[in-house]
Design an enzyme around this catalytic site. Sequence first.
Site, short mmCIF file in Angstrom:
data_model
loop_
_atom_site.label_atom_id
_atom_site.label_comp_id
_atom_site.label_asym_id
_atom_site.label_seq_id
_atom_site.Cartn_x
_atom_site.Cartn_y
_atom_site.Cartn_z
N THR A 163 -18.48 8.80 -9.22
CA THR A 163 -18.19 7.39 -9.50
C THR A 163 -17.08 7.43 -10.53
O THR A 163 -17.03 8.36 -11.36
CB THR A 163 -19.42 6.63 -10.06
OG1 THR A 163 -19.77 7.20 -11.32
CG2 THR A 163 -20.61 6.71 -9.12
N HIS A 164 -16.18 6.48 -10.47
CA HIS A 164 -15.00 6.46 -11.35
C HIS A 164 -14.18 7.75 -11.19
O HIS A 164 -13.49 8.17 -12.10
CB HIS A 164 -15.38 6.29 -12.82
CG HIS A 164 -16.34 5.16 -13.07
ND1 HIS A 164 -15.94 3.90 -13.43
CD2 HIS A 164 -17.70 5.10 -12.98
CE1 HIS A 164 -17.00 3.12 -13.58
NE2 HIS A 164 -18.09 3.82 -13.30
N SER A 285 7.15 23.18 2.57
CA SER A 285 8.24 22.65 1.76
C SER A 285 9.51 23.40 2.10
O SER A 285 9.47 24.60 2.40
CB SER A 285 7.90 22.83 0.28
OG SER A 285 9.08 22.82 -0.50
N LYS A 291 4.12 26.21 -0.66
CA LYS A 291 3.54 24.88 -0.47
C LYS A 291 2.92 24.69 0.91
O LYS A 291 3.44 25.17 1.91
CB LYS A 291 4.61 23.79 -0.66
CG LYS A 291 4.99 23.54 -2.09
CD LYS A 291 3.90 22.92 -2.96
CE LYS A 291 3.56 21.50 -2.61
NZ LYS A 291 4.63 20.55 -2.96
N ASN A 293 1.44 21.20 2.60
CA ASN A 293 1.28 19.79 2.26
C ASN A 293 0.43 19.03 3.28
O ASN A 293 0.55 19.28 4.48
CB ASN A 293 2.65 19.12 2.15
CG ASN A 293 3.48 19.70 1.02
OD1 ASN A 293 2.94 20.09 -0.02
ND2 ASN A 293 4.78 19.81 1.23
N GLU A 298 -1.30 11.99 4.15
CA GLU A 298 -0.40 11.12 3.36
C GLU A 298 0.21 10.02 4.24
O GLU A 298 0.27 8.86 3.84
CB GLU A 298 0.72 11.95 2.75
CG GLU A 298 0.24 12.91 1.67
CD GLU A 298 1.35 13.84 1.24
OE1 GLU A 298 2.08 13.50 0.30
OE2 GLU A 298 1.51 14.92 1.84
N GLN A 330 6.32 -16.49 19.32
CA GLN A 330 6.88 -15.27 19.94
C GLN A 330 6.87 -14.10 18.95
O GLN A 330 6.91 -12.94 19.34
CB GLN A 330 8.30 -15.58 20.42
CG GLN A 330 9.00 -14.44 21.11
CD GLN A 330 10.24 -14.92 21.85
OE1 GLN A 330 10.13 -15.58 22.87
NE2 GLN A 330 11.41 -14.60 21.33
N1 ARG Z 1 8.60 -15.61 25.22
C1 ARG Z 1 7.82 -16.75 24.85
C2 ARG Z 1 6.75 -16.36 23.81
O1 ARG Z 1 6.58 -15.21 23.57
C3 ARG Z 1 7.15 -17.29 26.05
C4 ARG Z 1 6.84 -18.74 26.01
C5 ARG Z 1 8.06 -19.54 26.11
N2 ARG Z 1 7.74 -20.91 26.26
C6 ARG Z 1 8.66 -21.85 26.03
N3 ARG Z 1 8.27 -23.05 26.17
N4 ARG Z 1 9.87 -21.52 25.69
O2 ARG Z 1 6.13 -17.19 23.22
#
Ligand code: ARG
Length: 486
Positions: A163-164, A285, A291, A293, A298, A330
């Site tokens: 702990t700690h 290294s 070394k 690693n 990491e 999107q």
């Molecule tokens: N490529 C668009 C997206 O990933 C698809 C939908 C597009 N719809 C629109 N009304 N422009 O959201």
Amino acid sequence: MSSNLPSGGKKLWGGNFAESPDARLEAFNASIFFDQRMAREDIRGSIAHVRMLGHQGIISPAEAAEIETGLWTILAEVDAGEAAFTITDEDIHTGVERRLRELIGAVAGKLHTGRSRNDQAATSFRLWSVGALQQVQAGLLDLRGALIEIAAANPLVVMPGYTHLQRAQPVLLAHHMLAYEAMFARDSARVDAAIRSANVSPLGSAALAGTTFPIDRAMTAADLGFDAITTNSLDAVADRDYVCDALYACSLIAMHISRLSEEICLWATGEFRFIALSDAFSTGSSIMPQKKNPDVAELARGKTGRVFGHLVALLTVMKGTPLAYNKDFQEDKEALFDAIDTILITLDVVPPMLRTARWNEERMAEAAVADFSLATDAADLLARNGVPFREAHEVVGRLVGTCTRENKSFADLSDAEWAEIHPVFAAQKPPLRAIDSVAARDVPGGTAPRQVAAALDTARDALAAEQVALDLDRAARAARFTPPTT
Ligand code: ARG
């Protein structure tokens, strides 16, 4: 006549547009370079949609069959790496429709009846998310398996518990491994929850309000393997909760792997020397010949940053968007794609790094009793013999002080010296071996070998059951992406 054909820079939506899109708009707007990753899911969604259109008589069964055959052809092209999408395709939804038109002509234009790219995009991404999360689940089960194997192979190996980050009480190495297994088992449950969240069909919500055509939403949902249909068309095209759920599940996996990785890095130091990573999972290294690693651990720790970042990024994308669909959404794709890629590549390398590591039992046993790690056991012995625990704590605390000044450990004390400290110790000396200390913690969830063995059995059974369930579901989903043989 051909004003809305997606060629020569003209768009599917170009009917009302006098000018061609500017190249800079096109570059900014296009998602095709990343969303073609969900080409298979998009095509499969279209297949379900067109089957339903034919079944409902919205288009003729012959037209539906022709479109479906064309879509299976495109899916085969995608699988063969032969599908060529370009920037004028804008996004995968448009790209597939463009290719369909090349293959079967004008009848391709009937596919989009009663559908919008808004519900189509959500359908495709939900399908993709389910498949991706199942891959993550498979990787998690492998990681849990590796931890279980280490626990099973080392039933009586002791190590210091901390702990700690100060030595506190001895524990079994198996107990420590199963602590991580418990975290990853909860992560598996979170991945399952994210799958359930994604596995709902928005198809039929169309642009935002539903459609005037007599579609059958339950039919497409069942065809695609969704558990249910969404209940509100506005919500269905504007909801990205399922992506946030997936990113949160990925974030906790990353966080847990990062904690384990930090311990591996510590344990691999000359200061700890608890673990020796295999050469195959270590790096050298360029300047220091001696070394070795722990780069895997990491990097696994370091990659956590981008996964957390994607969760925060999408939450931020979503927070100010009005109903219903906005192009902002999107931005969900690259966030989840990269988070999933990061988790999968990490889950690919961490289990073999663990499986091939060697544990330094002698060193861990020596460290497990150092720094008076058995002091609590001595105090417990007094308390079991009627000494109030607070007083027992005081007595043993003074003893630790004396020993420290005289540069002695508990093991150096003679029977007479023990008897002098407290009469109880005249009759019985406290445990001086880590294994005895560990064995005494025989409560459910404790580190006694008996308890850890039971926990190991439980973990193994749960893992086996989850593996069977995952394999069955993945096989059923894979079968949906196969063309019907009749
Ligand atoms: N490529 C668009 C997206 O990933 C698809 C939908 C597009 N719809 C629109 N009304 N422009 O959201």
